[in-house]
Design an enzyme around this catalytic site. Structure first.
Site, PDB file in Angstrom:
ATOM      1  N   SER A 175       5.021  -1.924  -4.941  1.00 38.28           N
ATOM      2  CA  SER A 175       3.684  -2.207  -4.412  1.00 38.28           C
ATOM      3  C   SER A 175       2.696  -2.084  -5.565  1.00 38.28           C
ATOM      4  CB  SER A 175       3.327  -1.178  -3.332  1.00 38.28           C
ATOM      5  OG  SER A 175       1.935  -1.173  -3.086  1.00 38.28           O
TER       6      SER A 175
ATOM      7  N   TYR B 168       3.059   7.611  -0.532  1.00 38.83           N
ATOM      8  CA  TYR B 168       3.673   6.271  -0.489  1.00 38.83           C
ATOM      9  C   TYR B 168       3.524   5.593  -1.853  1.00 38.83           C
ATOM     10  CZ  TYR B 168       3.717   1.204   0.429  1.00 38.83           C
ATOM     11  OH  TYR B 168       3.959  -0.152   0.365  1.00 38.83           O
TER      12      TYR B 168
ATOM     13  N   LYS C  52       6.380   4.339  -4.691  1.00 34.68           N
ATOM     14  CA  LYS C  52       6.475   2.978  -5.238  1.00 34.68           C
ATOM     15  C   LYS C  52       6.421   3.010  -6.772  1.00 34.68           C
ATOM     16  CE  LYS C  52       6.836   0.590  -1.403  1.00 34.68           C
ATOM     17  NZ  LYS C  52       8.018  -0.228  -1.145  1.00 34.68           N
TER      18      LYS C  52
HETATM   19  P1  NAP Z   1       6.623  -5.208   7.984  1.00 39.45           P
HETATM   20  O1  NAP Z   1       6.021  -6.557   8.168  1.00 39.45           O
HETATM   21  O2  NAP Z   1       6.056  -4.099   8.780  1.00 39.45           O
HETATM   22  O3  NAP Z   1       8.195  -5.370   8.253  1.00 39.45           O
HETATM   23  C1  NAP Z   1       8.931  -4.304   8.511  1.00 39.45           C
HETATM   24  C2  NAP Z   1      10.415  -4.719   8.577  1.00 39.45           C
HETATM   25  O4  NAP Z   1      11.126  -3.569   8.202  1.00 39.45           O
HETATM   26  C3  NAP Z   1      10.878  -5.104   9.947  1.00 39.45           C
HETATM   27  O5  NAP Z   1      11.883  -6.098   9.822  1.00 39.45           O
HETATM   28  C4  NAP Z   1      11.502  -3.787  10.479  1.00 39.45           C
HETATM   29  O6  NAP Z   1      12.424  -4.124  11.493  1.00 39.45           O
HETATM   30  C5  NAP Z   1      12.114  -3.273   9.184  1.00 39.45           C
HETATM   31  N1  NAP Z   1      12.326  -1.829   9.015  1.00 39.45           N
HETATM   32  C6  NAP Z   1      11.449  -0.824   9.175  1.00 39.45           C
HETATM   33  N2  NAP Z   1      12.003   0.354   8.872  1.00 39.45           N
HETATM   34  C7  NAP Z   1      13.282   0.103   8.486  1.00 39.45           C
HETATM   35  C8  NAP Z   1      14.375   0.887   8.047  1.00 39.45           C
HETATM   36  N3  NAP Z   1      14.276   2.224   7.961  1.00 39.45           N
HETATM   37  N4  NAP Z   1      15.548   0.289   7.740  1.00 39.45           N
HETATM   38  C9  NAP Z   1      15.673  -1.055   7.828  1.00 39.45           C
HETATM   39  N5  NAP Z   1      14.677  -1.855   8.255  1.00 39.45           N
HETATM   40  C10 NAP Z   1      13.498  -1.289   8.578  1.00 39.45           C
HETATM   41  O7  NAP Z   1       6.547  -4.706   6.444  1.00 39.45           O
HETATM   42  P2  NAP Z   1       6.147  -5.528   5.129  1.00 39.45           P
HETATM   43  O8  NAP Z   1       4.680  -5.492   4.969  1.00 39.45           O
HETATM   44  O9  NAP Z   1       6.843  -6.836   5.142  1.00 39.45           O
HETATM   45  O10 NAP Z   1       6.730  -4.574   3.980  1.00 39.45           O
HETATM   46  C11 NAP Z   1       7.941  -4.870   3.322  1.00 39.45           C
HETATM   47  C12 NAP Z   1       7.943  -4.203   1.973  1.00 39.45           C
HETATM   48  O11 NAP Z   1       6.842  -4.645   1.183  1.00 39.45           O
HETATM   49  C13 NAP Z   1       7.840  -2.678   1.986  1.00 39.45           C
HETATM   50  O12 NAP Z   1       8.643  -2.164   0.969  1.00 39.45           O
HETATM   51  C14 NAP Z   1       6.389  -2.412   1.653  1.00 39.45           C
HETATM   52  O13 NAP Z   1       6.195  -1.158   1.071  1.00 39.45           O
HETATM   53  C15 NAP Z   1       6.149  -3.528   0.658  1.00 39.45           C
HETATM   54  N6  NAP Z   1       4.748  -3.865   0.468  1.00 39.45           N
HETATM   55  C16 NAP Z   1       4.017  -4.388   1.490  1.00 39.45           C
HETATM   56  C17 NAP Z   1       2.690  -4.720   1.257  1.00 39.45           C
HETATM   57  C18 NAP Z   1       1.832  -5.309   2.319  1.00 39.45           C
HETATM   58  O14 NAP Z   1       0.603  -5.409   2.078  1.00 39.45           O
HETATM   59  N7  NAP Z   1       2.366  -5.751   3.447  1.00 39.45           N
HETATM   60  C19 NAP Z   1       2.116  -4.493   0.002  1.00 39.45           C
HETATM   61  C20 NAP Z   1       2.894  -3.945  -1.002  1.00 39.45           C
HETATM   62  C21 NAP Z   1       4.223  -3.654  -0.765  1.00 39.45           C
HETATM   63  P3  NAP Z   1      12.991  -3.023  12.553  1.00 39.45           P
HETATM   64  O15 NAP Z   1      11.798  -2.472  13.265  1.00 39.45           O
HETATM   65  O16 NAP Z   1      13.939  -3.800  13.425  1.00 39.45           O
HETATM   66  O17 NAP Z   1      13.696  -2.001  11.710  1.00 39.45           O
END
Ligand code: NAP
Length: 280
Positions: free
Chosen positions: A171, A184, A188
């Protein structure tokens, strides 16, 4: 004599150049054809976009997340697009689930070339000093330890295939801690170091390890920030491209890193954040 040498040199050069072009650019195969990928947390958001893009680029992809119904609907959606994907339940914190995900790749597709470690949690919002120990442990367990264990479990399979590519999803907060998301953010930051450590240790096995650090991307995970008008307006002031990312912004760079176009890239942390300043 000099003219003859020059002729031989030019002929060799042209031969090399055309072979190179044929193998790297002019192939009619999609760039990830023949590759097998596992992507954690890939039933929605960034993980889903990554899985979709890898499959669109020719990889066979194992989709996974904690809930069976999410896995089924993601697999169905991508299968309907004609993509070669399968699914398995995998809570990344559970060793037996990780094993099952990896064996699904081997049993169904014959091996493993690409790991995308995308799952993360953030159960805590506030001053880092107020973070209870059990929440600190959960953040570092899922976001860091599990990423390491997954890589450790996948690397021998990549080695068997003559090499592979792993991509950790970090991140922008890993470079500059996000206010009230200190633990968090630090987890990262750890991924940035893990990337460099594992890249150095596995380069000799032709395994490349890279990391992508997204800025704010519109997903459920980030909705508390992107859907709050005040916070969103302030956040946009720091994004030169003047928009939040969308999951597809991350899919393309991950597919590139997984492909032979990135054959000479390892140990890198790549920020994908619309121009947001990142420093460490
Ligand atoms: P998201 O839209 O909330 O998606 C979450 C996904 O993770 C869902 O498929 C959920 O499905 C699954 N999940 C949650 N906990 C889990 C676990 N313990 N084991 C396996 N699957 C799990 O999240 P996102 O924003 O796409 O984030 C994805 C990654 O990008 C993360 O590493 C986050 O830190 C990083 N990131 C995100 C942002 C942002 O702004 N969105 C920015 C920087 C970095 P289930 O509920 O079925 O498990």
């Amino acid at each position: 004599m000099a003219t003859k040498h020059c002729y031989i040199f030019n002929t060799l050069k042209q031969g090399f150049r055309s072979n190179y072009l044929i193998s790297r650019n002019m192939s009619s195969q999609p760039k990830l054809a023949g590759k097998v990928a596992v992507v954690t947390a890939s039933t929605e958001g960034i993980g889903f976009a990554i899985a979709k893009r890898l499959a669109t680029d020719g990889a066979k992809v194992v989709i996974s997340s904690r809930k069976e119904k999410n896995v089924s609907s993601a697999v169905e959606e991508l299968t309907q697009l004609g993509l070669d994907v399968t699914g398995t339940v995998c809570h990344v914190g559970k060793s037996e689930d990780r094993q099952k995900m990896i064996s699904t790749a081997v049993d169904k597709y014959g091996g493993l070339d690409i790991l995308v470690s995308n799952a993360a949690v953030n159960p805590f919002f506030g001053r880092a000093l107020d973070c209870p120990e059990e929440m600190w442990d959960k953040i570092f367990d899922i976001n860091v330890k599990t990423a390491f264990l997954l890589f450790k479990e996948c690397a021998p399979l990549m080695e068997e295939r003559g090499g592979g590519s792993a991509i950790f999803i970090s991140s922008i907060g890993g470079f500059q801690p996000i206010p009230f998301l200190g633990p968090y953010s630090v987890s990262k930051t750890a991924l940035l170091g893990l990337t460099k450590c594992l890249a150095a240790e596995t380069a000799a096995d032709n395994i490349r390890v890279n990391c992508v650090a997204p800025g704010l991307v519109k997903t459920k995970f980030a909705s508390a920030l992107t859907d709050n008008e005040d916070i969103a307006d302030r956040a946009l002031e720091n994004i030169p491209l003047n928009r939040f990312g969308v999951p597809d912004d991350i899919g393309g760079i991950v597919s590139f890193l997984a492909s032979s176009d990135a054959a000479y890239i390892t140990g890198e942390n790549i920020v994908v954040a619309g121009g947001t300043q990142s420093r460490l």
